[in-house]
Design a protein around this motif. Structure first.
Motif, mmCIF file in Angstrom:
data_model
loop_
_atom_site.group_PDB
_atom_site.id
_atom_site.type_symbol
_atom_site.label_atom_id
_atom_site.label_comp_id
_atom_site.label_asym_id
_atom_site.label_seq_id
_atom_site.Cartn_x
_atom_site.Cartn_y
_atom_site.Cartn_z
ATOM 1 N N CYS A 58 0.476 -1.111 0.371
ATOM 2 C CA CYS A 58 -0.107 -0.301 -0.179
ATOM 3 C C CYS A 58 1.142 1.357 -0.142
ATOM 4 O O CYS A 58 2.078 1.088 0.668
ATOM 5 N N ASN A 62 -0.611 1.577 4.818
ATOM 6 C CA ASN A 62 -1.834 1.717 5.844
ATOM 7 C C ASN A 62 -1.485 0.703 6.486
ATOM 8 O O ASN A 62 -1.099 -0.475 6.108
ATOM 9 N N ILE A 64 -3.064 -2.254 7.888
ATOM 10 C CA ILE A 64 -4.100 -3.278 7.419
ATOM 11 C C ILE A 64 -4.234 -4.022 8.666
ATOM 12 O O ILE A 64 -5.473 -3.679 9.055
ATOM 13 N N ASN A 87 -4.268 7.979 5.774
ATOM 14 C CA ASN A 87 -5.130 8.120 4.604
ATOM 15 C C ASN A 87 -5.657 9.417 5.013
ATOM 16 O O ASN A 87 -6.775 9.329 5.796
ATOM 17 N N CYS A 93 -10.061 5.880 -1.190
ATOM 18 C CA CYS A 93 -9.054 4.574 -1.400
ATOM 19 C C CYS A 93 -9.831 3.424 -1.853
ATOM 20 O O CYS A 93 -9.148 2.814 -2.767
ATOM 21 N N CYS A 97 -8.507 2.816 -5.476
ATOM 22 C CA CYS A 97 -7.627 1.529 -5.941
ATOM 23 C C CYS A 97 -7.608 0.636 -6.536
ATOM 24 O O CYS A 97 -8.417 -0.368 -6.528
ATOM 25 N N GLN A 99 -6.573 -2.564 -5.605
ATOM 26 C CA GLN A 99 -6.500 -3.228 -5.054
ATOM 27 C C GLN A 99 -5.777 -4.047 -5.236
ATOM 28 O O GLN A 99 -4.624 -4.848 -4.877
ATOM 29 N N LEU A 102 -1.689 -3.191 -5.783
ATOM 30 C CA LEU A 102 -1.431 -2.890 -4.434
ATOM 31 C C LEU A 102 -1.504 -4.149 -3.372
ATOM 32 O O LEU A 102 -0.978 -5.322 -3.464
ATOM 33 N N CYS A 103 -2.585 -3.562 -3.131
ATOM 34 C CA CYS A 103 -3.266 -4.567 -1.726
ATOM 35 C C CYS A 103 -3.396 -5.723 -1.083
ATOM 36 O O CYS A 103 -2.581 -6.835 -0.727
ATOM 37 N N ILE A 119 -9.469 -6.236 1.334
ATOM 38 C CA ILE A 119 -9.179 -4.824 1.810
ATOM 39 C C ILE A 119 -10.089 -3.330 1.983
ATOM 40 O O ILE A 119 -10.098 -2.822 2.615
ATOM 41 N N GLU A 123 -11.305 -1.643 3.882
ATOM 42 C CA GLU A 123 -11.624 0.279 4.342
ATOM 43 C C GLU A 123 -12.754 1.133 3.644
ATOM 44 O O GLU A 123 -12.590 2.289 4.576
ATOM 45 N N VAL A 450 -4.057 6.992 -4.986
ATOM 46 C CA VAL A 450 -3.236 6.310 -3.069
ATOM 47 C C VAL A 450 -1.687 7.131 -3.017
ATOM 48 O O VAL A 450 -1.689 8.655 -2.499
HETATM 49 S S1 SF4 Z 1 -7.159 0.468 -0.935
HETATM 50 FE FE1 SF4 Z 1 -5.590 1.670 -1.287
HETATM 51 S S2 SF4 Z 1 -5.179 3.063 0.182
HETATM 52 FE FE2 SF4 Z 1 -6.652 1.053 1.114
HETATM 53 S S3 SF4 Z 1 -4.910 -0.300 1.863
HETATM 54 FE FE3 SF4 Z 1 -5.467 -0.832 -0.387
HETATM 55 S S4 SF4 Z 1 -3.718 0.028 -1.164
HETATM 56 FE FE4 SF4 Z 1 -3.593 1.539 0.795
#
Ligand code: SF4
Ligand SMILES: Cc1cc2nc3c(=O)[nH]c(=O)nc-3n(C[C@H](O)[C@H](O)[C@H](O)COP(=O)(O)OP(=O)(O)OC[C@H]3O[C@@H](n4cnc5c(N)ncnc54)[C@H](O)[C@@H]3O)c2cc1C
Length: 480
Positions: A58, A62, A64, A87, A93, A97, A99, A102-103, A119, A123, A450
């Protein structure tokens, strides 16, 4: 299995059987149902693995695992506190995002083949609940400071920087050339991905916290950068990238060929209740039209999915590489296919055909050759593969470049890269002009929300450091 739940409301029809005109659903439903019922269950799937790859990947790092644990235990307010500490717009996000890159793409459970903890949806759920329960309050400054900061651009980079500086007590003014704050959050990203009230309540919160907004203020037209600088102790340039890349082929000047941002802005403005002449007279309204979108990135996906929602007769997406090599998020491509968009991969336009208006796109089939300098396989024309595709409107979505800021701002000395992005010192985020910082897409090139938030936060930290050092220097000079 969990991933599939996100698409639950559209699952009834298989993609190959769907036609663009078939949809009856309100697409807003796609994510909501799942989140309300399952946030705690989903959070409890986090194994608290101790190797939080999700957090590492991320951009905001974050925390998480902590907010998942708190959510699983039903301690939502605490989960919100943890989430918002890193954030400035978790609910944004959470919605948009990518995702999967990323996360979530790095979730250990996903890696072990059991489907990621969702995730982003959690969020979003945590922060939407915080708004509902009135846990989110405007900034209350403990001690007002005399220094002022001018921020050019009310996109996520500018807004995040403004919020962080205001929390410290600085006097912050944001200048933006649009009539509404939010940057691409308001006029680029479509409502079905990011509802506009989500952006508007954030910007209202910042206004209520004492940040000043000067809308319809274009730096370069209304004031030069030097003039603006004379009014502030520091400046942040966060203007994003807006120059559409062009296709230089025969027929490019025909009517009814538009850049993606014209189409998306018109659609977003209509959604916001504005009068939009080019939409109202049918030019940028694609209902009952054969639409061809050129490009394979996320903006192209937003165009095709917007066209579907405007009830286009057919929506085709031309991309010169294959599906595996599309730059857009795989989730967005899957959503578009699910909604009936026809993808014509390995295809590139050769010319546009028509008299005054475009009527057809003459295309070449492509094949992938050896990797080019970027490492990606180079598309090459297949001989004798040309044919025509019917089009009532063509939307060009080939990416964005920066505008010529040194010229626009009347600051020829402002250093930019060969791509036109602003050059900054990576340690301080300062440009080559003293007290002028830069952040977001105008530094990175077209990127993600992000990353813009991350850059805005980092810029605030650096501007604070700069202003403190200036104050110390000043007091030393005075004492001497
Ligand atoms: S949705 Fe975006 S800001 Fe939220 S944890 Fe995943 S990468 Fe990070
Ligand atoms: C169609 C589209 C869809 C996208 N979808 C996603 C997505 O789903 N997920 C994701 O993470 N990212 C997405 N992005 C990318 C994301 O929106 C950007 O990376 C992000 O908004 C960049 O933030 P920024 O603050 O740097 O710039 P921007 O959001 O572009 O904001 C810049 C602001 O500066 C203002 N400005 C420019 N020049 C001047 C001037 N001279 N004077 C005054 N003001 C000026 C502009 O009016 C604008 O408000 C998308 C982008 C597009 C185009």
């Amino acid at each position: 299995m969990k991933k599939m739940l996100q698409f639950v409301s559209l699952k009834k029809t298989t993609p190959d059987k769907r036609k663009t005109g078939d949809r009856k659903k309100d697409f807003h439903e796609i994510y909501k149902e799942f989140i309300k019922a399952k946030a705690e269950d989903q959070s409890s799937r986090c194994s608290q693995c101790g190797v939080p790859f999700c957090q590492v990947h991320c951009p905001l790092h974050n925390n998480i695992p902590d907010w998942l644990k708190l959510t699983a235990e039903g301690r939502l307010q605490e989960a919100y506190e943890v989430s918002q500490s890193t954030n400035n717009m978790p609910e944004v996000c959470g919605r948009i995002c990518p995702q999967d890159r990323l996360c979530e793409g790095n979730c250990v459970i996903e890696q072990s083949g059991h489907g990621t903890v969702t995730i982003g949806s959690i969020e979003k759920y945590i922060t939407d609940t915080a708004w509902e329960k009135n846990w989110i309050k405007p900034i209350k400054v403990k001690k007002e400071l005399n220094h002022s900061v001018g921020i050019i651009g009310a996109g996520p980079a500018g807004l995040a920087c403004a919020e962080e500086l205001r929390k410290i007590g600085y006097q912050v003014t944001i200048y933006d050339r649009y009539d509404r704050p939010g940057g691409l959050l308001i006029y680029g990203i479509p409502n079905f991905k990011l509802e506009k009230f989500v952006v508007e309540r954030r910007t209202k919160l910042l206004k209520d916290g004492g940040i000043k907004f000067e809308q319809n203020f274009e730096v370069g037209r209304d004031k030069s950068l030097h003039e603006l600088k004379a009014n502030h102790d520091a400046i942040l340039i966060a203007t994003g990238v807006y120059k559409s890349r062009e296709i230089e082929i025969t027929g490019s000047n025909l009517e009814n060929i538009f850049p993606a941002m014209d189409f998306l802005t018109a659609s977003n403005r209509k959604g916001l209740g504005d009068k939009v002449e080019l939409f109202d007279n049918g030019t940028l309204n694609v209902q009952d039209k054969d639409v061809v979108v050129i490009g394979g990135g996320d903006t192209a996906m937003d165009c095709v999915r917007t066209a579907v929602r405007q009830k286009a007769k057919s929506v085709k997406c031309l991309y010169r590489r294959d599906k595996e090599n599309m730059p857009g998020s795989t989730r967005e491509v899957a959503n578009a296919i699910e909604e009936g968009v026809e993808f014509i991969w390995l295809t590139a336009p050769k010319k546009f055909i028509g008299d005054k208006m475009v009527k057809e796109v003459h295309v070449n089939k492509m094949k992938l050759g050896l990797p080019d300098a970027s490492g990606r396989k180079k598309p090459e024309i297949q001989e004798n593969s040309e044919y025509n595709i019917k089009a009532d409107i063509v939307i060009k979505s080939l990416g964005f470049d920066p505008e010529n800021l040194p010229e626009l701002f009347s600051t020829p000395e402002l250093l930019v890269s060969r791509w036109g992005t602003i050059k900054i010192d990576l340690d301080t985020m300062q440009t080559n002009m003293d007290g002028v910082f830069a952040a977001g897409d105008i530094v990175r090139g077209a990127s993600l929300v992000v990353w813009a938030i991350k850059d805005g936060r980092d810029a605030a930290e650096n501007i604070n450091k700069y202003l403190k050092e200036k104050a110390i220097e000043k007091s030393k000079t005075k004492a001497a």
